[in-house]
Enzyme design. Sequence first.
Site, PDB file in Angstrom:
ATOM      1  N   ARG A 105      10.727 -23.777 -17.543  1.00 22.37           N
ATOM      2  CA  ARG A 105      11.301 -24.147 -16.261  1.00 22.37           C
ATOM      3  C   ARG A 105      12.782 -23.755 -16.182  1.00 22.37           C
ATOM      4  NH1 ARG A 105      11.094 -30.216 -13.954  1.00 22.37           N
ATOM      5  NH2 ARG A 105      11.285 -29.749 -11.743  1.00 22.37           N
ATOM      6  N   ILE A 106      13.180 -23.197 -15.101  1.00 20.13           N
ATOM      7  CA  ILE A 106      14.563 -22.791 -14.897  1.00 20.13           C
ATOM      8  C   ILE A 106      15.277 -23.906 -14.142  1.00 20.13           C
ATOM      9  CG2 ILE A 106      16.097 -21.097 -13.854  1.00 20.13           C
ATOM     10  CD1 ILE A 106      14.513 -20.109 -16.322  1.00 20.13           C
ATOM     11  N   GLN A 136      23.392 -16.415 -17.490  1.00 20.75           N
ATOM     12  CA  GLN A 136      23.141 -16.406 -18.931  1.00 20.75           C
ATOM     13  C   GLN A 136      22.339 -15.185 -19.354  1.00 20.75           C
ATOM     14  OE1 GLN A 136      23.702 -18.891 -21.856  1.00 20.75           O
ATOM     15  NE2 GLN A 136      25.407 -18.420 -20.518  1.00 20.75           N
ATOM     16  N   GLY A 158      20.903 -26.216 -26.526  1.00 20.49           N
ATOM     17  CA  GLY A 158      21.815 -27.189 -25.938  1.00 20.49           C
ATOM     18  C   GLY A 158      21.201 -28.039 -24.852  1.00 20.49           C
ATOM     19  N   GLY A 213      19.930 -19.006 -23.644  1.00 19.92           N
ATOM     20  CA  GLY A 213      21.234 -18.442 -23.967  1.00 19.92           C
ATOM     21  C   GLY A 213      21.178 -17.161 -24.767  1.00 19.92           C
ATOM     22  N   GLU A 214      20.085 -16.946 -25.506  1.00 18.66           N
ATOM     23  CA  GLU A 214      20.072 -15.818 -26.441  1.00 18.66           C
ATOM     24  C   GLU A 214      18.991 -14.778 -26.191  1.00 18.66           C
ATOM     25  OE1 GLU A 214      21.574 -17.701 -30.569  1.00 18.66           O
ATOM     26  OE2 GLU A 214      20.546 -19.061 -29.219  1.00 18.66           O
ATOM     27  N   GLY A 259      15.310 -22.880 -23.937  1.00 18.85           N
ATOM     28  CA  GLY A 259      16.665 -22.332 -23.930  1.00 18.85           C
ATOM     29  C   GLY A 259      16.676 -20.860 -23.546  1.00 18.85           C
ATOM     30  N   ILE A 284      30.269 -24.190 -22.943  1.00 18.47           N
ATOM     31  CA  ILE A 284      31.020 -23.032 -23.428  1.00 18.47           C
ATOM     32  C   ILE A 284      31.027 -21.905 -22.390  1.00 18.47           C
ATOM     33  CG2 ILE A 284      30.602 -23.620 -25.830  1.00 18.47           C
ATOM     34  CD1 ILE A 284      28.467 -21.436 -25.916  1.00 18.47           C
ATOM     35  N   GLY A 285      30.826 -22.309 -21.116  1.00 19.20           N
ATOM     36  CA  GLY A 285      30.740 -21.343 -20.040  1.00 19.20           C
ATOM     37  C   GLY A 285      29.322 -21.169 -19.540  1.00 19.20           C
TER      38      GLY A 285
END
Length: 691
Positions: free
Chosen positions: A578-579, A588, A502, A654-655, A652, A459-460
């Site tokens: 871990r990135i 993000q 995700g 994203g948030e 994650g 989603i980008g």
Amino acid sequence: MTELLRTAAVGTGTVRLDGPDKVRGRAPYAYEHPVDDPVFLFPLQAEIARGRASTIDTSAAEAVPGVVHVLTSANAPALAHTDDGELAILRSDEIGFRGQYLGAVIATSPEQARHAAEQVSIAYAADDHDVVLREDHPEARAPESGPGDIAVGDFETAFAEADVRIDARYSTPMEHNNPMEPHTTIARFDGTTLTLWTSTQGVHPARSTLAPILGLDTDDIRIISPHVGGGFGSKGVPHADMMLTALVALALPGRAVKYATTRQQMFSITGYRAPTLQHIRLGAQADGTITALGVDAVAMSSRTKEFPELAIKPARIMYSGGHRRLIQRVVPLDVPVPSWMRAPGEAPGMVGLEIAMDELAAATGLDPIELRARNDPTTHPETGLPFNRRRLVECLRLGAERFGWDERDPQPRTRRRGEWLIGMGVASATYPANRQTGSVARIRFTGEGFRVVIGAADIGTGTWTTLTQVAADALEVPLDRVHLEIGDTDLPTATVAGGSTGLVSWSAAVLTAARRFRSRHGDDPKPGAEADGETEDNPAAQTHSLHSFGAHFAEVRIHEATGEIRLDRMLGVFSAGRIVNPSTARSQLIGGMTMGIGMALMERSELDPRFGHVVNHDLAEYHVPTNADVPDIDVTWLDEDDPLAGPLGARGIGEIGIVGSAAAIANAAHNATGVRCRDLPLLCDAFLPDR
């Protein structure tokens, strides 16, 4: 498998593999997929907030040249199940909110469809409506889903006996996701299979939601979505726009039906963050040790379908406090259906909690970072489970060093630059480190490389790149020997791109498939060799409380005479495992923080109580941050991996970037002016000298 991944690709800032196609216009978004002889849909929407459509006269619209069909509840295809109030559309003439779909006009051009829709005459029988959220609303009730009321110890007594008490009310407004790509679907039914080219965060979850409502087997629906222009949660579940397009396609077999929501339609159809009211009480000893923590939160929901914005979520795990009382209520109103928006629950919940912590720091005379460090729990305050990697204090300390926190004066209104008052603020960040089960990946050797397929979504966020990196390292081959395919229900099943789950969920399936492939076929596989892998339960979720943490630092300036507020700089420091790709990770995290800037300074959907609709329903009046609003923003993270989070060692991201960021800005504004704002967004009039 963690050892296997310490090779070339994972951990490097690989340039987005889908980037060249996107900048050249070769990456098709939902509306751009080529179909033959399409027709175009324009919806009919209710203009009252509650009541019914007593008559819908479509005769004038049907006479407009180019009109192919007009769909209403009188001729809509039947639905097999109608339990989902948001998706069970066109079932009757009842109206639950302004903007609800009452039908659609379909024509051979978008302009003809829109013009014909204006010719439809709808008569209404309006009922009294209620769209105003308030704490004492008589219909406030416990949400149907959520943790329920939480009580530990004797909160009321502990709060009454505390040396220092904070007792205040906070609020966050209605906000809308507003991805750049609107919600869009092309639908075609060939008599057997319903195909949807649509913008979704999860092709398989969308199919499993739509199929039983439409009375179709899941195998009779195909959803295709290789590229999505943003979602921020709004495309995490199907909304009524996708269902409306599907119904029209079923009514017109053989025709491809195209529908792209307008920006204004998105404010009533595709979800939003519900407003919240938060009553927070903190009781502490004189040294700042919290003894009582209480949160009473109320959020708006819809009578059509409940979606609870659980603002009590972050208070459950953030700080110590032996006596706790956390209560969540929702108020069903005659409003559109709320839905996911980046960090639902955590983002608004941390606003009240972190501003309250700033108030407690001031009341106890402690530095805000020291207060948080003194109340940092070693185990989950409710369950007693140990945390996986709780490095909140390290994030705060590192951020303070890099941001120049020692330049902050704890006394408000002491730093200035000409007519501008300068202030610094800090707030914590957190988000659960969850992993969804059920994803399946398949790896096949083609003779020249490896085809890796899974129905994941990008989603980008960079999935095309990061999942390719994971697969390449797992197979121990260069990136250019991996051909990834995602975004199609013809591929093996995958969970939704949501809840910051995700990549960690899909990568677990890819890693298992790679391990099985090498085990079965060795290092010299024959063309056609393949193996599958799936994402299974994480056993650590039963023994540990899995979370990521972080810290936000903000510096603002506020004009002493006009109250104008400007963000000068911002820093985020995160502990997120871990990135996988530093470039996409930075994007993000900055994206989340930027949404927090909008949350703090400008975003508020203005719901007119007289008519029940959002009046600033476009990007001209619903303001989101632009480059000029984000002059200096930076992120960093702790060097770590987290084996408890999964075989990738990642969590994650994203948030977590949005969680707490708005509170850091609000706390900076207080440090600048001495004015304590407890309601978002922060507007100029709050800081005017004569307020």
